[in-house]
Design an enzyme around this catalytic site. Structure first.
Site, PDB file in Angstrom:
ATOM      1  N   SER A 124      -1.210 -12.473  32.179  1.00 49.13           N
ATOM      2  CA  SER A 124      -2.547 -11.905  32.022  1.00 49.13           C
ATOM      3  C   SER A 124      -2.573 -10.707  31.081  1.00 49.13           C
ATOM      4  O   SER A 124      -1.553 -10.273  30.552  1.00 49.13           O
ATOM      5  CB  SER A 124      -3.158 -11.501  33.368  1.00 49.13           C
ATOM      6  OG  SER A 124      -2.609 -10.297  33.850  1.00 49.13           O
ATOM      7  N   TYR A 141      -5.954 -14.590  31.001  1.00 44.77           N
ATOM      8  CA  TYR A 141      -7.060 -14.194  31.871  1.00 44.77           C
ATOM      9  C   TYR A 141      -7.055 -12.685  32.041  1.00 44.77           C
ATOM     10  O   TYR A 141      -6.022 -12.033  31.934  1.00 44.77           O
ATOM     11  CB  TYR A 141      -6.977 -14.905  33.237  1.00 44.77           C
ATOM     12  CG  TYR A 141      -5.750 -14.571  34.048  1.00 44.77           C
ATOM     13  CD1 TYR A 141      -5.774 -13.545  34.989  1.00 44.77           C
ATOM     14  CD2 TYR A 141      -4.563 -15.271  33.867  1.00 44.77           C
ATOM     15  CE1 TYR A 141      -4.637 -13.236  35.737  1.00 44.77           C
ATOM     16  CE2 TYR A 141      -3.434 -14.968  34.613  1.00 44.77           C
ATOM     17  CZ  TYR A 141      -3.479 -13.949  35.542  1.00 44.77           C
ATOM     18  OH  TYR A 141      -2.370 -13.649  36.268  1.00 44.77           O
TER      19      TYR A 141
END
Length: 115
Positions: A25, A58
Site C-alpha cells: 500500500s 491501495y
C-alpha cells in the site's frame, strides 16, 4: 455508457519514506486523503514525476498533519523516498465527475485546492 473518470488527485506530493518490508500500500496522512476525497482501501494510481515510475496500489490512512507519505512493499522498489509524486483515484460513472484536486509543497502541506 460508463466511463472511468478522475475523481481525486494529490499533486506534487513528496514520497517521504519507502519500506520494502511492509506488506503493501501507500500510507497517506488522513487529512490529505480527506481533502482529496480518497478513502482507506481505495485503489490509487501513483506516478513519479522524478523517475517516471507508475504503479497501482491501495490507500492506507496515516497520522494526520505529519506529511508522511510512505510507499510500502514491492511498490517501494518503483517509487523511492525523495521522489515527487501524484496520487490519483478514479470513479466509474455515466455522468461527468468534478474531481477534488489538491497541490502539495515539499512538506506535503496543501498549498492549493482546485477542481
Amino acid at each position: 455508457m460508463f466511463r472511468i473518470l478522475l475523481k481525486s488527485k494529490i499533486h506534487r506530493a513528496m514520497c517521504t519514506m519507502a519500506d520494502v518490508e511492509y506488506e503493501g500500500s501507500i500510507e497517506i496522512p488522513s487529512d490529505l486523503m480527506d481533502a482529496a476525497g480518497i478513502i482507506g482501501g481505495e485503489k490509487v494510481l501513483v506516478t513519479s514525476a522524478t523517475a517516471g515510475g507508475r504503479l497501482e496500489t491501495y490507500a492506507q490512512p496515516g497520522e494526520p498533519g505529519t506529511g508522511k507519505i510512505i510507499m510500502n512493499g514491492g511498490a517501494a522498489h518503483v517509487i523511492k523516498a525523495g521522489e515527487r509524486i501524484t496520487i490519483m483515484a478514479f470513479a466509474l460513472s455515466q455522468e461527468p465527475v468534478e474531481a477534488k484536486k489538491i497541490v502539495c509543497n515539499d512538506k506535503n502541506e496543501i498549498i492549493r485546492k482546485g477542481k
